[in-house]
Write a protein that holds these residues in place. Sequence first.
Motif, PDB file in Angstrom:
ATOM      1  N   HIS A   1     -48.605 -51.268 -28.555  1.00 13.48           N
ATOM      2  CA  HIS A   1     -49.179 -50.161 -29.691  1.00 13.48           C
ATOM      3  C   HIS A   1     -48.601 -48.774 -29.090  1.00 13.48           C
ATOM      4  O   HIS A   1     -48.352 -48.028 -29.836  1.00 13.48           O
ATOM      5  CB  HIS A   1     -50.638 -50.061 -29.136  1.00 13.48           C
ATOM      6  CG  HIS A   1     -51.510 -48.947 -29.986  1.00 13.48           C
ATOM      7  ND1 HIS A   1     -51.613 -47.797 -29.461  1.00 13.48           N
ATOM      8  CD2 HIS A   1     -51.882 -49.169 -31.209  1.00 13.48           C
ATOM      9  CE1 HIS A   1     -52.246 -47.043 -30.501  1.00 13.48           C
ATOM     10  NE2 HIS A   1     -52.461 -47.824 -31.322  1.00 13.48           N
ATOM     11  N   GLU A   2     -48.504 -48.539 -27.829  1.00 12.09           N
ATOM     12  CA  GLU A   2     -47.807 -47.285 -27.594  1.00 12.09           C
ATOM     13  C   GLU A   2     -46.472 -47.059 -27.828  1.00 12.09           C
ATOM     14  O   GLU A   2     -45.939 -46.063 -28.014  1.00 12.09           O
ATOM     15  CB  GLU A   2     -48.214 -46.902 -26.064  1.00 12.09           C
ATOM     16  CG  GLU A   2     -49.659 -46.619 -25.727  1.00 12.09           C
ATOM     17  CD  GLU A   2     -50.454 -45.640 -26.911  1.00 12.09           C
ATOM     18  OE1 GLU A   2     -49.754 -44.734 -27.344  1.00 12.09           O
ATOM     19  OE2 GLU A   2     -51.203 -45.785 -27.210  1.00 12.09           O
ATOM     20  N   ALA A   3     -45.598 -48.449 -27.665  1.00 13.77           N
ATOM     21  CA  ALA A   3     -44.262 -48.313 -27.878  1.00 13.77           C
ATOM     22  C   ALA A   3     -44.135 -47.749 -29.385  1.00 13.77           C
ATOM     23  O   ALA A   3     -43.367 -47.148 -29.795  1.00 13.77           O
ATOM     24  CB  ALA A   3     -43.748 -49.489 -27.444  1.00 13.77           C
TER      25      ALA A   3
ATOM     26  N   LEU B   1     -40.729 -55.724 -27.332  1.00 10.31           N
ATOM     27  CA  LEU B   1     -41.041 -54.530 -28.351  1.00 10.31           C
ATOM     28  C   LEU B   1     -40.168 -54.563 -29.631  1.00 10.31           C
ATOM     29  O   LEU B   1     -39.108 -54.963 -29.761  1.00 10.31           O
ATOM     30  CB  LEU B   1     -40.873 -53.156 -27.650  1.00 10.31           C
ATOM     31  CG  LEU B   1     -41.503 -53.046 -26.556  1.00 10.31           C
ATOM     32  CD1 LEU B   1     -41.154 -51.666 -25.708  1.00 10.31           C
ATOM     33  CD2 LEU B   1     -43.152 -53.291 -26.739  1.00 10.31           C
ATOM     34  N   SER B   2     -41.044 -54.428 -30.713  1.00 15.81           N
ATOM     35  CA  SER B   2     -40.338 -54.095 -32.038  1.00 15.81           C
ATOM     36  C   SER B   2     -39.380 -52.945 -32.193  1.00 15.81           C
ATOM     37  O   SER B   2     -39.917 -51.846 -31.680  1.00 15.81           O
ATOM     38  CB  SER B   2     -41.417 -54.258 -33.168  1.00 15.81           C
ATOM     39  OG  SER B   2     -40.765 -54.071 -34.386  1.00 15.81           O
ATOM     40  N   ALA B   3     -38.446 -53.212 -32.810  1.00 18.73           N
ATOM     41  CA  ALA B   3     -37.606 -51.828 -33.135  1.00 18.73           C
ATOM     42  C   ALA B   3     -37.739 -51.261 -34.373  1.00 18.73           C
ATOM     43  O   ALA B   3     -37.121 -50.328 -34.604  1.00 18.73           O
ATOM     44  CB  ALA B   3     -35.970 -52.117 -32.967  1.00 18.73           C
ATOM     45  N   VAL B   4     -38.746 -51.830 -35.082  1.00 18.93           N
ATOM     46  CA  VAL B   4     -38.991 -51.506 -36.523  1.00 18.93           C
ATOM     47  C   VAL B   4     -40.384 -50.704 -36.488  1.00 18.93           C
ATOM     48  O   VAL B   4     -41.240 -50.927 -36.070  1.00 18.93           O
ATOM     49  CB  VAL B   4     -39.121 -52.833 -37.437  1.00 18.93           C
ATOM     50  CG1 VAL B   4     -39.563 -52.198 -38.855  1.00 18.93           C
ATOM     51  CG2 VAL B   4     -38.004 -53.421 -37.319  1.00 18.93           C
TER      52      VAL B   4
ATOM     53  N   ASP C   1     -52.657 -55.349 -21.380  1.00 19.40           N
ATOM     54  CA  ASP C   1     -51.775 -54.565 -20.983  1.00 19.40           C
ATOM     55  C   ASP C   1     -50.741 -54.909 -22.155  1.00 19.40           C
ATOM     56  O   ASP C   1     -50.147 -53.993 -22.405  1.00 19.40           O
ATOM     57  CB  ASP C   1     -51.407 -54.990 -19.605  1.00 19.40           C
ATOM     58  CG  ASP C   1     -52.344 -54.427 -18.489  1.00 19.40           C
ATOM     59  OD1 ASP C   1     -53.333 -53.590 -18.919  1.00 19.40           O
ATOM     60  OD2 ASP C   1     -52.164 -54.833 -17.378  1.00 19.40           O
ATOM     61  N   VAL C   2     -50.512 -55.935 -22.388  1.00 17.18           N
ATOM     62  CA  VAL C   2     -49.434 -56.197 -23.416  1.00 17.18           C
ATOM     63  C   VAL C   2     -49.796 -55.344 -24.868  1.00 17.18           C
ATOM     64  O   VAL C   2     -49.040 -54.723 -25.409  1.00 17.18           O
ATOM     65  CB  VAL C   2     -49.318 -57.765 -23.686  1.00 17.18           C
ATOM     66  CG1 VAL C   2     -48.401 -57.950 -24.964  1.00 17.18           C
ATOM     67  CG2 VAL C   2     -48.729 -58.257 -22.492  1.00 17.18           C
ATOM     68  N   LYS C   3     -51.181 -55.624 -25.248  1.00 22.37           N
ATOM     69  CA  LYS C   3     -51.704 -54.758 -26.298  1.00 22.37           C
ATOM     70  C   LYS C   3     -51.129 -53.218 -26.424  1.00 22.37           C
ATOM     71  O   LYS C   3     -50.703 -52.565 -27.173  1.00 22.37           O
ATOM     72  CB  LYS C   3     -52.822 -55.142 -26.598  1.00 22.37           C
ATOM     73  CG  LYS C   3     -53.537 -54.391 -27.833  1.00 22.37           C
ATOM     74  CD  LYS C   3     -55.098 -54.740 -28.153  1.00 22.37           C
ATOM     75  CE  LYS C   3     -55.563 -54.055 -29.436  1.00 22.37           C
ATOM     76  NZ  LYS C   3     -56.771 -54.331 -29.552  1.00 22.37           N
ATOM     77  N   PHE C   4     -51.597 -52.816 -25.118  1.00 25.30           N
ATOM     78  CA  PHE C   4     -51.443 -51.396 -24.685  1.00 25.30           C
ATOM     79  C   PHE C   4     -49.814 -51.141 -24.905  1.00 25.30           C
ATOM     80  O   PHE C   4     -49.464 -50.026 -25.626  1.00 25.30           O
ATOM     81  CB  PHE C   4     -52.063 -50.824 -23.359  1.00 25.30           C
ATOM     82  CG  PHE C   4     -51.456 -49.429 -22.997  1.00 25.30           C
ATOM     83  CD1 PHE C   4     -52.098 -48.462 -23.563  1.00 25.30           C
ATOM     84  CD2 PHE C   4     -50.414 -49.438 -22.025  1.00 25.30           C
ATOM     85  CE1 PHE C   4     -51.813 -46.994 -22.994  1.00 25.30           C
ATOM     86  CE2 PHE C   4     -50.168 -48.252 -21.493  1.00 25.30           C
ATOM     87  CZ  PHE C   4     -50.554 -47.036 -22.073  1.00 25.30           C
ATOM     88  N   VAL C   5     -48.852 -51.885 -24.222  1.00 24.56           N
ATOM     89  CA  VAL C   5     -47.883 -51.388 -24.171  1.00 24.56           C
ATOM     90  C   VAL C   5     -47.086 -51.579 -25.632  1.00 24.56           C
ATOM     91  O   VAL C   5     -46.242 -50.638 -25.911  1.00 24.56           O
ATOM     92  CB  VAL C   5     -46.882 -52.475 -23.373  1.00 24.56           C
ATOM     93  CG1 VAL C   5     -45.486 -52.321 -23.706  1.00 24.56           C
ATOM     94  CG2 VAL C   5     -47.089 -52.411 -21.868  1.00 24.56           C
TER      95      VAL C   5
END
Length: 175
Positions: A44-46, A97-100, A38-42
Motif C-alpha cells: 500500500h505504501e509503495a 511491488l508493482s511498477a504500475v 506487513d506485506v499489505k502495508f508495504v
Amino acid sequence: MKANTITRFSTTTLALCGLFLLGSHSQAAEKDTLNSADVKFVKHEAAAGMAVVKLAGLSAQKASRADVKAFAEMLVTEHTKANEELTKLASTKGVELSAVIDPKHAETFQKLEKTESADFDKAFLAEMTSGHKKCVSNFEDAAKDSKDSDLKMWAEKMLPTLKTHLEQAKELASK
C-alpha cells in the motif's frame, strides 16, 4: 577396498547435496519474513509513495504559487528516496511491488492534470493533506504493530518526515 571408496564417495556426495538443499531452503525462508499485515502495508505504501512522486512532479510543473512548486519539488526528492528504501526493503523480504500506478491514484492524477491553474494549487494541497494524514496513521500503526523489526524501524524513521510533510501541506493550504 574399491567398494569401500565408492561407498564413502557416495555418502559424502549425498551429505553435500543435503547441505546445499538445506542451505538454499533456509535462505528462502529468511527472505520471506513478513506476515500478511506487513506485506499489505508495504504494498500500500509503495503505491502511495509512487503516486506522491507522480502527483508532486505534476505540481512542480503546473502549480501557480512558488511555495507550492518548492513543496512539490521537495516531495519528489524525499518520496523518491523513501520509495527506493522501501523497494530495497521489500526485495530483501521477498515482497514484489508493482511498477504500475494503481487505478485510484491514476484517476487522481488525471483529475489534477485537467484542473485549471487557478484551482490547481488548492486541489493538489488538499490531496497531499488527505494522503499524508492517511500515510502518517498507517506508519504509526506499522511502527507500533509490525512484526518485522526492519520494517518497524523503517516506519519509525519515516514518521517525522511524513508528519512534517503533512504540516507543510496544511500550512500551504491555509494561505
